[in-house]
Design an enzyme around this catalytic site. Structure first.
Site, PDB file in Angstrom:
ATOM      1  N   ALA A  57       0.848  -1.205   0.000  1.00 61.71           N
ATOM      2  CA  ALA A  57       0.000   0.000   0.000  1.00 61.71           C
ATOM      3  C   ALA A  57       0.879   1.248   0.000  1.00 61.71           C
ATOM      4  O   ALA A  57       2.052   1.191   0.364  1.00 61.71           O
ATOM      5  CB  ALA A  57      -0.899  -0.008   1.228  1.00 61.71           C
ATOM      6  N   THR A  58       0.301   2.365  -0.410  1.00 68.91           N
ATOM      7  CA  THR A  58       1.025   3.641  -0.368  1.00 68.91           C
ATOM      8  C   THR A  58       0.114   4.700   0.246  1.00 68.91           C
ATOM      9  O   THR A  58      -1.106   4.623   0.113  1.00 68.91           O
ATOM     10  CB  THR A  58       1.415   4.128  -1.789  1.00 68.91           C
ATOM     11  OG1 THR A  58       0.236   4.205  -2.582  1.00 68.91           O
ATOM     12  CG2 THR A  58       2.406   3.206  -2.467  1.00 68.91           C
ATOM     13  N   ILE A  59       0.726   5.646   0.907  1.00 65.95           N
ATOM     14  CA  ILE A  59      -0.008   6.866   1.239  1.00 65.95           C
ATOM     15  C   ILE A  59       0.069   7.709  -0.032  1.00 65.95           C
ATOM     16  O   ILE A  59       1.154   7.907  -0.588  1.00 65.95           O
ATOM     17  CB  ILE A  59       0.567   7.601   2.479  1.00 65.95           C
ATOM     18  CG1 ILE A  59      -0.141   8.944   2.709  1.00 65.95           C
ATOM     19  CG2 ILE A  59       2.072   7.796   2.421  1.00 65.95           C
ATOM     20  CD1 ILE A  59       0.232   9.630   4.040  1.00 65.95           C
ATOM     21  N   SER A  60      -1.074   8.145  -0.521  1.00 65.43           N
ATOM     22  CA  SER A  60      -1.100   8.902  -1.774  1.00 65.43           C
ATOM     23  C   SER A  60      -0.372  10.232  -1.602  1.00 65.43           C
ATOM     24  O   SER A  60      -0.167  10.702  -0.486  1.00 65.43           O
ATOM     25  CB  SER A  60      -2.542   9.175  -2.202  1.00 65.43           C
ATOM     26  OG  SER A  60      -3.228   7.978  -2.424  1.00 65.43           O
ATOM     27  N   ASP A 149     -14.166  -5.783   2.534  1.00 59.09           N
ATOM     28  CA  ASP A 149     -13.875  -5.614   1.112  1.00 59.09           C
ATOM     29  C   ASP A 149     -14.587  -4.356   0.618  1.00 59.09           C
ATOM     30  O   ASP A 149     -15.808  -4.333   0.483  1.00 59.09           O
ATOM     31  CB  ASP A 149     -14.353  -6.849   0.334  1.00 59.09           C
ATOM     32  CG  ASP A 149     -14.012  -6.748  -1.148  1.00 59.09           C
ATOM     33  OD1 ASP A 149     -13.541  -5.676  -1.592  1.00 59.09           O
ATOM     34  OD2 ASP A 149     -14.215  -7.747  -1.866  1.00 59.09           O
ATOM     35  N   THR A 240      -8.191  -4.853  -4.741  1.00 56.74           N
ATOM     36  CA  THR A 240      -8.023  -6.285  -5.034  1.00 56.74           C
ATOM     37  C   THR A 240      -8.715  -7.153  -3.991  1.00 56.74           C
ATOM     38  O   THR A 240      -9.279  -6.655  -3.023  1.00 56.74           O
ATOM     39  CB  THR A 240      -6.527  -6.656  -4.968  1.00 56.74           C
ATOM     40  OG1 THR A 240      -6.064  -6.345  -3.643  1.00 56.74           O
ATOM     41  CG2 THR A 240      -5.711  -5.926  -5.995  1.00 56.74           C
TER      42      THR A 240
HETATM   43  N1  SAH Z   1      -5.968   6.584   1.122  1.00 58.01           N
HETATM   44  C1  SAH Z   1      -4.831   5.757   1.474  1.00 58.01           C
HETATM   45  C2  SAH Z   1      -4.431   4.948   0.260  1.00 58.01           C
HETATM   46  C3  SAH Z   1      -3.776   3.676   0.595  1.00 58.01           C
HETATM   47  S1  SAH Z   1      -3.313   2.736  -0.871  1.00 58.01           S
HETATM   48  C4  SAH Z   1      -3.676   6.646   1.910  1.00 58.01           C
HETATM   49  O1  SAH Z   1      -3.463   7.666   1.265  1.00 58.01           O
HETATM   50  O2  SAH Z   1      -2.965   6.297   2.869  1.00 58.01           O
HETATM   51  C5  SAH Z   1      -4.794   1.867  -1.227  1.00 58.01           C
HETATM   52  C6  SAH Z   1      -5.337   1.032  -0.122  1.00 58.01           C
HETATM   53  O3  SAH Z   1      -6.432   0.280  -0.604  1.00 58.01           O
HETATM   54  C7  SAH Z   1      -4.351   0.023   0.445  1.00 58.01           C
HETATM   55  O4  SAH Z   1      -4.164   0.327   1.798  1.00 58.01           O
HETATM   56  C8  SAH Z   1      -5.025  -1.331   0.239  1.00 58.01           C
HETATM   57  O5  SAH Z   1      -4.814  -2.233   1.326  1.00 58.01           O
HETATM   58  C9  SAH Z   1      -6.485  -0.921   0.119  1.00 58.01           C
HETATM   59  N2  SAH Z   1      -7.311  -1.875  -0.617  1.00 58.01           N
HETATM   60  C10 SAH Z   1      -7.029  -2.519  -1.768  1.00 58.01           C
HETATM   61  N3  SAH Z   1      -8.049  -3.327  -2.133  1.00 58.01           N
HETATM   62  C11 SAH Z   1      -9.025  -3.170  -1.185  1.00 58.01           C
HETATM   63  C12 SAH Z   1     -10.332  -3.736  -0.999  1.00 58.01           C
HETATM   64  N4  SAH Z   1     -10.844  -4.622  -1.862  1.00 58.01           N
HETATM   65  N5  SAH Z   1     -11.032  -3.348   0.070  1.00 58.01           N
HETATM   66  C13 SAH Z   1     -10.524  -2.456   0.978  1.00 58.01           C
HETATM   67  N6  SAH Z   1      -9.305  -1.900   0.849  1.00 58.01           N
HETATM   68  C14 SAH Z   1      -8.558  -2.246  -0.217  1.00 58.01           C
END
Ligand code: SAH
Length: 244
Positions: A57-60, A149, A240
């Site tokens: 995962a990334t912080i955007s 999810d 995913t």
């Molecule tokens: N808004 C966050 C973005 C994190 S990256 C930020 O800026 O810190 C995207 C995130 O989506 C990841 O943490 C990943 O674990 C989550 N993710 C991916 N698929 C997902 C799903 N099906 N349900 C819930 N979260 C999901």
């Protein structure tokens, strides 16, 4: 231009986003100023770029968070007719955006962050607990982190004190849905969970298996009519199945 907003301090970063017109509304600026990105980004928190937070995962990047909040703003702020806005942050990751959104929903508002990786739901909550304000949002129920999810949205059963009347009148859906990972399509469940009116901000893959994505907004008007708009190209991690 987006990448030119890095700063030496939190205030610097936000002032640069403002000067570069990525943050346009003074209330949005105020909200971003109240949240120290150092509580959410593992290093170089005031750089305007995305960063790994583990678990793929990334912080955007801050400019993406700015776009998202500016776009959702009319649906997030409390009003006379909607004193208790409800906002869903799917893929809440670090919890940074969840916190900024919580600054805007007002004292009866709710922001729910949904993560499919339990450790990331915990990370968001832990990060928010680093400030007195964040701690307060968690203890009063303005912010909740949930594991699920996100493609199915989220149904938050517990109504907060002060929001019962709005929930009765406007349903338990969401005034605004932010999706922080790229979807293969605009999932029907998410559209169904939007209140009328309501707005969703969601990155969607241009084609299956491709690497190109665009941000879309999905608006539901007061009569329930849905309108989708394709905005600009982006790079998000995918929405995913949860890892086994
Ligand atoms: N808004 C966050 C973005 C994190 S990256 C930020 O800026 O810190 C995207 C995130 O989506 C990841 O943490 C990943 O674990 C989550 N993710 C991916 N698929 C997902 C799903 N099906 N349900 C819930 N979260 C999901």
């Amino acid at each position: 231009m987006a990448w030119r907003s890095s700063g030496a301090t939190n205030r610097d970063l936000i002032e640069n986003l403002w000067n570069n017109k990525l943050i346009k509304d003074a209330r949005v600026k105020e909200a971003f100023l109240k949240v120290d990105r150092a509580h959410y980004a593992p290093s170089h928190p005031y750089d305007d770029r995305p960063q790994s937070i583990g678990h793929s995962a990334t912080i955007s990047a801050p400019h993406m968070h700015a776009y998202a909040v500016e776009s959702l703003l009319p649906y997030i702020l409390p009003t006379e007719t909607n004193p208790a806005p409800r906002v869903l942050d799917i893929g809440s990751g670090s919890g940074y955006l969840t916190h900024v959104l919580a600054e805007l929903v007002g004292e009866h508002g709710t922001v729910v962050g949904v993560e499919h990786i339990p450790q990331l739901a915990e990370l968001g909550e832990r990060n928010m607990g680093k400030s007195a304000e964040g701690k307060g949002f968690l203890s009063c129920g303005r912010v909740k982190f949930r594991v699920g999810d996100g493609r199915k949205g989220w149904v938050e059963k517990e109504a907060r004190e002060g929001e019962e009347e709005t929930v009765e009148r406007r349903g338990s859906g969401w005034d605004a849905i932010h999706v922080g990972a790229s979807a293969v399509k605009v999932h029907d469940e998410l559209v169904a969970q939007l209140r009328a009116p309501g707005r969703m901000f969601i990155p969607v893959d241009d084609e299956e298996g491709g690497y190109e994505q665009h941000i879309w907004t999905v608006d539901k008007d007061a009569e329930g009519r849905v309108e989708k708009k394709k905005l600009f190209g982006v790079r998000y991690v995918p929405l995913t199945d949860a890892p086994k």
